[in-house]
Motif scaffolding. Structure first.
Motif, PDB file in Angstrom:
ATOM      1  N   LYS A 191       6.040  -9.912  -2.135  1.00 51.01           N
ATOM      2  CA  LYS A 191       6.586  -9.018  -3.163  1.00 51.01           C
ATOM      3  C   LYS A 191       6.394  -7.562  -2.761  1.00 51.01           C
ATOM      4  N   MET A 192       5.261  -7.237  -2.144  1.00 49.12           N
ATOM      5  CA  MET A 192       5.016  -5.870  -1.681  1.00 49.12           C
ATOM      6  C   MET A 192       6.076  -5.450  -0.657  1.00 49.12           C
ATOM      7  N   VAL A 193       6.394  -6.355   0.259  1.00 46.75           N
ATOM      8  CA  VAL A 193       7.403  -6.049   1.275  1.00 46.75           C
ATOM      9  C   VAL A 193       8.773  -5.896   0.630  1.00 46.75           C
ATOM     10  N   ASP A 194       9.123  -6.830  -0.248  1.00 52.35           N
ATOM     11  CA  ASP A 194      10.434  -6.798  -0.898  1.00 52.35           C
ATOM     12  C   ASP A 194      10.617  -5.501  -1.684  1.00 52.35           C
ATOM     13  N   ARG A 195       9.603  -5.100  -2.442  1.00 54.56           N
ATOM     14  CA  ARG A 195       9.693  -3.875  -3.244  1.00 54.56           C
ATOM     15  C   ARG A 195       9.759  -2.644  -2.344  1.00 54.56           C
ATOM     16  N   SER A 196       9.004  -2.672  -1.239  1.00 54.67           N
ATOM     17  CA  SER A 196       8.993  -1.532  -0.315  1.00 54.67           C
ATOM     18  C   SER A 196      10.359  -1.356   0.347  1.00 54.67           C
ATOM     19  N   GLU A 197      10.935  -2.456   0.810  1.00 54.58           N
ATOM     20  CA  GLU A 197      12.237  -2.364   1.466  1.00 54.58           C
ATOM     21  C   GLU A 197      13.344  -2.024   0.462  1.00 54.58           C
ATOM     22  N   SER A 198      13.205  -2.513  -0.768  1.00 57.53           N
ATOM     23  CA  SER A 198      14.184  -2.146  -1.805  1.00 57.53           C
ATOM     24  C   SER A 198      14.136  -0.647  -2.078  1.00 57.53           C
ATOM     25  N   LEU A 199      12.925  -0.072  -2.067  1.00 53.04           N
ATOM     26  CA  LEU A 199      12.794   1.375  -2.254  1.00 53.04           C
ATOM     27  C   LEU A 199      13.495   2.128  -1.124  1.00 53.04           C
ATOM     28  N   LEU A 200      13.263   1.706   0.113  1.00 51.88           N
ATOM     29  CA  LEU A 200      13.893   2.373   1.252  1.00 51.88           C
ATOM     30  C   LEU A 200      15.410   2.248   1.195  1.00 51.88           C
ATOM     31  N   LEU A 201      15.892   1.074   0.790  1.00 50.35           N
ATOM     32  CA  LEU A 201      17.340   0.890   0.640  1.00 50.35           C
ATOM     33  C   LEU A 201      17.896   1.849  -0.410  1.00 50.35           C
ATOM     34  N   ARG A 235       9.180  12.005   2.457  1.00 54.82           N
ATOM     35  CA  ARG A 235       7.960  11.418   3.008  1.00 54.82           C
ATOM     36  C   ARG A 235       6.970  11.057   1.899  1.00 54.82           C
ATOM     37  N   LEU A 236       6.781  11.968   0.966  1.00 54.81           N
ATOM     38  CA  LEU A 236       5.827  11.726  -0.111  1.00 54.81           C
ATOM     39  C   LEU A 236       6.323  10.669  -1.093  1.00 54.81           C
ATOM     40  N   LYS A 237       7.635  10.631  -1.329  1.00 54.97           N
ATOM     41  CA  LYS A 237       8.191   9.628  -2.235  1.00 54.97           C
ATOM     42  C   LYS A 237       7.964   8.221  -1.674  1.00 54.97           C
ATOM     43  N   ILE A 238       8.169   8.066  -0.369  1.00 52.14           N
ATOM     44  CA  ILE A 238       7.965   6.765   0.273  1.00 52.14           C
ATOM     45  C   ILE A 238       6.474   6.416   0.301  1.00 52.14           C
ATOM     46  N   TYR A 239       5.657   7.398   0.666  1.00 53.88           N
ATOM     47  CA  TYR A 239       4.208   7.163   0.731  1.00 53.88           C
ATOM     48  C   TYR A 239       3.666   6.740  -0.635  1.00 53.88           C
ATOM     49  N   ASP A 240       4.010   7.494  -1.674  1.00 54.92           N
ATOM     50  CA  ASP A 240       3.520   7.183  -3.017  1.00 54.92           C
ATOM     51  C   ASP A 240       4.020   5.819  -3.476  1.00 54.92           C
ATOM     52  N   GLY A 241       5.287   5.518  -3.165  1.00 62.45           N
ATOM     53  CA  GLY A 241       5.862   4.242  -3.577  1.00 62.45           C
ATOM     54  C   GLY A 241       5.130   3.069  -2.958  1.00 62.45           C
ATOM     55  N   LEU A 242       4.936   3.108  -1.641  1.00 59.32           N
ATOM     56  CA  LEU A 242       4.291   1.985  -0.954  1.00 59.32           C
ATOM     57  C   LEU A 242       2.811   1.868  -1.321  1.00 59.32           C
ATOM     58  N   LYS A 243       2.178   3.007  -1.581  1.00 64.17           N
ATOM     59  CA  LYS A 243       0.789   2.962  -2.062  1.00 64.17           C
ATOM     60  C   LYS A 243       0.735   2.260  -3.416  1.00 64.17           C
ATOM     61  N   ASN A 244       1.671   2.577  -4.282  1.00 65.62           N
ATOM     62  CA  ASN A 244       1.708   1.948  -5.602  1.00 65.62           C
ATOM     63  C   ASN A 244       1.989   0.452  -5.506  1.00 65.62           C
ATOM     64  N   PHE A 245       2.712   0.038  -4.470  1.00 64.36           N
ATOM     65  CA  PHE A 245       3.020  -1.377  -4.292  1.00 64.36           C
ATOM     66  C   PHE A 245       1.829  -2.155  -3.733  1.00 64.36           C
ATOM     67  N   GLY A 246       0.792  -1.442  -3.232  1.00 63.06           N
ATOM     68  CA  GLY A 246      -0.413  -2.123  -2.801  1.00 63.06           C
ATOM     69  C   GLY A 246      -0.891  -1.841  -1.391  1.00 63.06           C
ATOM     70  N   PHE A 247      -0.133  -1.057  -0.608  1.00 63.16           N
ATOM     71  CA  PHE A 247      -0.578  -0.738   0.749  1.00 63.16           C
ATOM     72  C   PHE A 247      -1.594   0.401   0.714  1.00 63.16           C
ATOM     73  N   ASP A 248      -2.596   0.325   1.592  1.00 60.14           N
ATOM     74  CA  ASP A 248      -3.590   1.388   1.694  1.00 60.14           C
ATOM     75  C   ASP A 248      -3.138   2.493   2.631  1.00 60.14           C
ATOM     76  N   TYR A 249      -2.390   2.109   3.666  1.00 62.16           N
ATOM     77  CA  TYR A 249      -1.904   3.081   4.652  1.00 62.16           C
ATOM     78  C   TYR A 249      -0.425   2.840   4.901  1.00 62.16           C
ATOM     79  N   VAL A 250       0.321   3.941   5.114  1.00 63.71           N
ATOM     80  CA  VAL A 250       1.765   3.865   5.343  1.00 63.71           C
ATOM     81  C   VAL A 250       2.084   4.608   6.629  1.00 63.71           C
ATOM     82  N   THR A 251       2.657   3.923   7.613  1.00 63.67           N
ATOM     83  CA  THR A 251       2.914   4.520   8.921  1.00 63.67           C
ATOM     84  C   THR A 251       4.386   4.404   9.306  1.00 63.67           C
TER      85      THR A 251
END
Length: 269
Positions: A191-201, A235-251
């Protein structure tokens, strides 16, 4: 040349008399199903697996395509997360998963009195490490696009010429392919991956992947998108989004998007 390949595809599918199409809603299987329906009509159906490893929007698009084209569509629950061989994500996970999925699809094909199960591999798939192809060969499932000599570019060109919306659809693979081998796969991580990729899309990054290395997200995008992703607001929108989805680090992967990047560490004999 393209028209000749399309005719070869039609003639080959027609010779099969009746088929069930392993249908994901992607570029390849959509063309395959369209042609099968065109030449075999009611003797062609679609079979789709429902799974936590399949993006929700992909299943919705597959359902919509079949409804719009009045194609009989069977959806079954893959239950892949119940299998230890899937959850533990070994290097041959794709083989084990494809073997299980296509075995179920073969059974459904026989239940409906159809002669053949067909799937959408193309000639370009032979260039990457794809253990799932071995399962397809073992189960004697036919691959008409490959038999007709169609490459990914051929498939996109034909799809565009006949008006399929998927002609320029980005490639999409099972979400399990986002995990480094040995990384435990859970519904929550998928679910974390799906939500992250949906955000990028939603932010306009069409061809991308979010790969998982423990609690680290490694983003792959096309090199043309590098300038846009490092703009401060983006950059910050993606970082904040993926952090909220559960990732500790975004690269960001500096090599950029490529298929099968998780296979690069595998040593083949």
């Amino acid at each position: 040349m393209i028209s000749e390949k399309l005719n070869n595809l039609k003639n080959y599918i027609k010779s099969l008399e009746s088929v069930a199409v392993a249908f994901s809603g992607g570029v390849d299987s959509t063309l395959l199903l369209y042609v099968a329906n065109d030449v075999l009509h009611d003797n062609a159906i679609a079979i789709t697996a429902s799974s936590a490893a399949i993006p929700e929007n992909e299943l919705n698009e597959a359902e919509n395509f079949c409804a719009e084209n009045k194609i009989k569509h069977i959806i079954f629950n893959a239950n892949d997360l119940q299998a230890e061989s899937f959850k533990n994500n070994p290097e041959n996970r794709c083989y084990l998963c494809k073997r299980a999925l296509f075995s179920k699809m073969s059974a459904i094909t026989q239940e409906h009195g159809l002669k053949n199960l067909i799937e959408g591999s193309n000639v370009d798939d032979l260039q990457d490490y794809r253990p799932g192809l071995r399962a397809i060969e073992e189960l004697k499932i036919k691959s008409p696009l490959k038999i007709a000599g169609l490459s990914k570019n051929d498939i996109r060109e034909i799809s565009k010429s006949i008006g399929l919306k998927t002609w320029n659809k980005p490639s999409c693979a099972c979400l399990a392919s986002r995990f480094v081998y040995g990384e435990n796969i859970t519904p929550e991580k998928l679910k974390m991956v799906d939500r992250s990729e949906s955000l990028l899309l939603s932010l306009g990054f069409k061809q991308m992947r979010v790969r998982v290395h423990g609690n680290i997200a490694r983003i792959e995008i096309t090199q043309e998108d590098f300038t846009r992703i490092i703009q401060n607001d983006m950059r910050l929108k993606i970082y904040d989004g993926l952090k909220n989805f559960g990732f500790d680090y975004v690269t960001l992967d500096l090599k950029g998007y490529r298929t099968g990047s998780m296979n690069e560490i595998i040593k083949h004999n």
